[in-house]
Design a protein around this motif. Structure first.
Motif, PDB file in Angstrom:
ATOM      1  N   HIS A 129       3.357   1.354  15.816  1.00 30.33           N
ATOM      2  CA  HIS A 129       2.724   0.035  15.829  1.00 30.33           C
ATOM      3  C   HIS A 129       3.756  -1.070  15.994  1.00 30.33           C
ATOM      4  O   HIS A 129       3.590  -1.976  16.818  1.00 30.33           O
ATOM      5  CB  HIS A 129       1.930  -0.168  14.535  1.00 30.33           C
ATOM      6  CG  HIS A 129       1.148  -1.436  14.505  1.00 30.33           C
ATOM      7  ND1 HIS A 129       1.669  -2.621  14.045  1.00 30.33           N
ATOM      8  CD2 HIS A 129      -0.131  -1.712  14.898  1.00 30.33           C
ATOM      9  CE1 HIS A 129       0.756  -3.573  14.142  1.00 30.33           C
ATOM     10  NE2 HIS A 129      -0.340  -3.052  14.650  1.00 30.33           N
ATOM     11  N   SER A 130       4.838  -0.973  15.239  1.00 26.81           N
ATOM     12  CA  SER A 130       5.877  -1.998  15.288  1.00 26.81           C
ATOM     13  C   SER A 130       6.553  -2.055  16.655  1.00 26.81           C
ATOM     14  O   SER A 130       6.791  -3.134  17.204  1.00 26.81           O
ATOM     15  CB  SER A 130       6.923  -1.729  14.201  1.00 26.81           C
ATOM     16  OG  SER A 130       7.937  -2.706  14.207  1.00 26.81           O
ATOM     17  N   LEU A 133       4.358  -3.856  19.387  1.00 27.23           N
ATOM     18  CA  LEU A 133       3.907  -5.233  19.189  1.00 27.23           C
ATOM     19  C   LEU A 133       4.415  -6.173  20.273  1.00 27.23           C
ATOM     20  O   LEU A 133       3.725  -7.106  20.663  1.00 27.23           O
ATOM     21  CB  LEU A 133       4.349  -5.738  17.804  1.00 27.23           C
ATOM     22  CG  LEU A 133       3.510  -5.275  16.613  1.00 27.23           C
ATOM     23  CD1 LEU A 133       4.086  -5.833  15.325  1.00 27.23           C
ATOM     24  CD2 LEU A 133       2.054  -5.696  16.774  1.00 27.23           C
ATOM     25  N   PRO A 136       2.700  -6.344  25.171  1.00 25.54           N
ATOM     26  CA  PRO A 136       1.265  -6.646  25.325  1.00 25.54           C
ATOM     27  C   PRO A 136       0.588  -5.903  26.467  1.00 25.54           C
ATOM     28  O   PRO A 136      -0.574  -5.499  26.351  1.00 25.54           O
ATOM     29  CB  PRO A 136       1.237  -8.160  25.545  1.00 25.54           C
ATOM     30  CG  PRO A 136       2.621  -8.511  25.981  1.00 25.54           C
ATOM     31  CD  PRO A 136       3.529  -7.553  25.284  1.00 25.54           C
ATOM     32  N   LEU A 139      -0.022  -2.352  25.333  1.00 27.89           N
ATOM     33  CA  LEU A 139      -1.112  -2.330  24.358  1.00 27.89           C
ATOM     34  C   LEU A 139      -2.463  -2.514  25.045  1.00 27.89           C
ATOM     35  O   LEU A 139      -3.458  -1.886  24.662  1.00 27.89           O
ATOM     36  CB  LEU A 139      -0.908  -3.427  23.310  1.00 27.89           C
ATOM     37  CG  LEU A 139       0.211  -3.171  22.295  1.00 27.89           C
ATOM     38  CD1 LEU A 139       0.361  -4.364  21.367  1.00 27.89           C
ATOM     39  CD2 LEU A 139      -0.073  -1.918  21.485  1.00 27.89           C
ATOM     40  N   PRO A 186      -3.806  -0.634  18.685  1.00 27.24           N
ATOM     41  CA  PRO A 186      -2.963  -0.998  17.525  1.00 27.24           C
ATOM     42  C   PRO A 186      -3.766  -1.173  16.244  1.00 27.24           C
ATOM     43  O   PRO A 186      -3.247  -0.913  15.145  1.00 27.24           O
ATOM     44  CB  PRO A 186      -2.296  -2.310  17.960  1.00 27.24           C
ATOM     45  CG  PRO A 186      -3.189  -2.855  19.020  1.00 27.24           C
ATOM     46  CD  PRO A 186      -3.743  -1.659  19.735  1.00 27.24           C
ATOM     47  N   ASP A 187      -5.026  -1.600  16.368  1.00 27.18           N
ATOM     48  CA  ASP A 187      -5.853  -1.757  15.173  1.00 27.18           C
ATOM     49  C   ASP A 187      -6.123  -0.401  14.518  1.00 27.18           C
ATOM     50  O   ASP A 187      -6.134  -0.283  13.280  1.00 27.18           O
ATOM     51  CB  ASP A 187      -7.184  -2.429  15.531  1.00 27.18           C
ATOM     52  CG  ASP A 187      -7.003  -3.856  16.002  1.00 27.18           C
ATOM     53  OD1 ASP A 187      -5.959  -4.463  15.667  1.00 27.18           O
ATOM     54  OD2 ASP A 187      -7.887  -4.370  16.713  1.00 27.18           O
ATOM     55  N   LYS A 248      12.881  -7.377  10.792  1.00 27.90           N
ATOM     56  CA  LYS A 248      11.454  -7.502  11.080  1.00 27.90           C
ATOM     57  C   LYS A 248      10.712  -6.704  10.021  1.00 27.90           C
ATOM     58  O   LYS A 248      11.025  -5.537   9.790  1.00 27.90           O
ATOM     59  CB  LYS A 248      11.148  -6.974  12.483  1.00 27.90           C
ATOM     60  CG  LYS A 248       9.670  -7.037  12.852  1.00 27.90           C
ATOM     61  CD  LYS A 248       9.447  -6.830  14.352  1.00 27.90           C
ATOM     62  CE  LYS A 248       9.920  -5.478  14.799  1.00 27.90           C
ATOM     63  NZ  LYS A 248       9.620  -5.227  16.232  1.00 27.90           N
ATOM     64  N   GLN A 250       6.925  -5.459   8.427  1.00 26.99           N
ATOM     65  CA  GLN A 250       5.511  -5.303   8.726  1.00 26.99           C
ATOM     66  C   GLN A 250       4.829  -4.449   7.670  1.00 26.99           C
ATOM     67  O   GLN A 250       5.356  -3.419   7.247  1.00 26.99           O
ATOM     68  CB  GLN A 250       5.319  -4.650  10.097  1.00 26.99           C
ATOM     69  CG  GLN A 250       3.869  -4.483  10.476  1.00 26.99           C
ATOM     70  CD  GLN A 250       3.700  -3.905  11.858  1.00 26.99           C
ATOM     71  OE1 GLN A 250       4.578  -3.986  12.700  1.00 26.99           O
ATOM     72  NE2 GLN A 250       2.549  -3.308  12.095  1.00 26.99           N
ATOM     73  N   SER A 253      -1.635  -5.548   8.644  1.00 26.33           N
ATOM     74  CA  SER A 253      -1.687  -6.355   9.870  1.00 26.33           C
ATOM     75  C   SER A 253      -0.710  -7.526   9.828  1.00 26.33           C
ATOM     76  O   SER A 253      -0.660  -8.331  10.759  1.00 26.33           O
ATOM     77  CB  SER A 253      -3.110  -6.899  10.063  1.00 26.33           C
ATOM     78  OG  SER A 253      -3.498  -7.701   8.959  1.00 26.33           O
ATOM     79  N   SER A 255       2.932  -9.190  10.036  1.00 20.58           N
ATOM     80  CA  SER A 255       4.241  -8.935  10.647  1.00 20.58           C
ATOM     81  C   SER A 255       5.074 -10.203  10.606  1.00 20.58           C
ATOM     82  O   SER A 255       4.620 -11.274  11.025  1.00 20.58           O
ATOM     83  CB  SER A 255       4.066  -8.476  12.102  1.00 20.58           C
ATOM     84  OG  SER A 255       5.316  -8.213  12.696  1.00 20.58           O
ATOM     85  N   ASP A 257       8.804 -11.579  11.786  1.00 19.41           N
ATOM     86  CA  ASP A 257       9.956 -11.257  12.636  1.00 19.41           C
ATOM     87  C   ASP A 257      11.041 -12.316  12.474  1.00 19.41           C
ATOM     88  O   ASP A 257      10.942 -13.418  12.999  1.00 19.41           O
ATOM     89  CB  ASP A 257       9.524 -11.171  14.100  1.00 19.41           C
ATOM     90  CG  ASP A 257      10.571 -10.498  14.975  1.00 19.41           C
ATOM     91  OD1 ASP A 257      11.762 -10.557  14.614  1.00 19.41           O
ATOM     92  OD2 ASP A 257      10.203  -9.908  16.001  1.00 19.41           O
TER      93      ASP A 257
END
Length: 275
Positions: A129-130, A133, A136, A139, A186-187, A248, A250, A253, A255, A257
């Motif tokens: 997931h990290s 991120l 895009p 994803l 990602p969810d 970073k 997380q 949900s 996060s 950075d």
């Protein structure tokens, strides 16, 4: 969002079968895979969902439908769980598939317990997931319900090459993109991390730094985030030299950075706008 009836039914089945799944040990993986296969079948067959959730239909009739589909090839515990799900009431017909998915994830968690890899799997899912991120386009492609599921799976496999993650982690991630179940990739991944954290009664906090943290730094982060979140914290330390410095963080949900690489990126954008 699920209705109260579905939430109650889901909770009852999970509580009822938790001891049985735990006692399965390594065999819990078979149950997990069989349940998830049934989830994908339900997702593709709304009439089947209606048949299994129809309150006017006799329980024996629903059981026979399941037995016919499984044809004596599934683990008896898988069959028993699915029978139990049809015995409950559901706010919406699609919620029976959600409950079957919940049971599948529970089974995987108990399998991970048996192998002693629960923290590892949760940490690797958090790393996936990290890592994505900041990608895009990737994803979007992993979450595109209009694209071919095989293409989505192939893309994810290519991204995971050389990452040396446990096969259970890879399979769970693949399931998340092969059958999107109306969610973004990602969810689903972060939902799985939260479920594993709940199973371990702790919060998984992934911290990415340019160099490895020492024990004192890890302990300090556990203390800080433990106070902040009000639960025991497991620090999943990820080393990524490209972040240059800072860290970073997380969890769930959320996060944050504070890496040098990201700060430089923001600075370049501001300078470009100012210029």
């Amino acid at each position: 969002m699920r209705g109260e009836t579905s939430l109650s039914s889901d909770k009852e089945t999970r509580a009822k079968y938790a001891p049985l799944l735990k006692s399965k040990g390594n065999d819990a993986l078979r149950v997990a895979m069989e349940l998830y296969t049934f989830v994908t079948l339900l997702d593709a067959n709304r009439p089947l969902e209606r048949a299994l959730t129809d309150p006017s239909r006799p329980a024996e009739d629903k059981w026979q439908v399941i037995d016919t589909i499984l044809a004596d090839k599934a683990d008896p515990l898988t069959v028993d769980i699915l029978h139990d799900l049809t015995d409950h009431q559901w706010s919406r017909v699609v919620h029976i598939a959600n409950a079957a998915e919940d049971m599948s994830v529970d089974a995987i968690a108990y399998y991970a317990d048996a192998l002693g890899i629960t923290n590892q799997v949760a940490g690797e899912l958090a790393e996936i997931h990290s890592a994505l991120l900041g990608m895009p386009l990737v994803l979007f492609r992993l979450s595109d319900e209009y694209s071919d599921s095989t293409a989505r799976a192939d893309l994810l496999r290519a991204l995971l090459v050389g990452q040396h993650m446990h096969p259970v982690t890879e399979q769970m991630a693949l399931n998340a993109t092969i059958d999107l179940r109306g969610r973004r990739f990602p969810d689903t991944i972060i939902w799985l991390v939260d479920r594993f954290s709940e199973h371990m009664d702790q919060v998984m906090v992934t911290v990415t730094t340019a160099v490895s943290m020492n024990d004192q730094q890890v302990s300090r982060l556990q203390e800080v985030y433990g106070r902040k979140l009000g639960k025991p914290v497991h620090i999943n330390s990820v080393v990524d030299p490209s972040v240059l410095g800072g860290m970073k963080v997380q969890y769930g949900s959320v996060s944050t950075d504070g890496t040098v690489a990201t700060q430089l990126k923001h600075l370049k954008r501001r300078m470009a706008v100012a210029g």
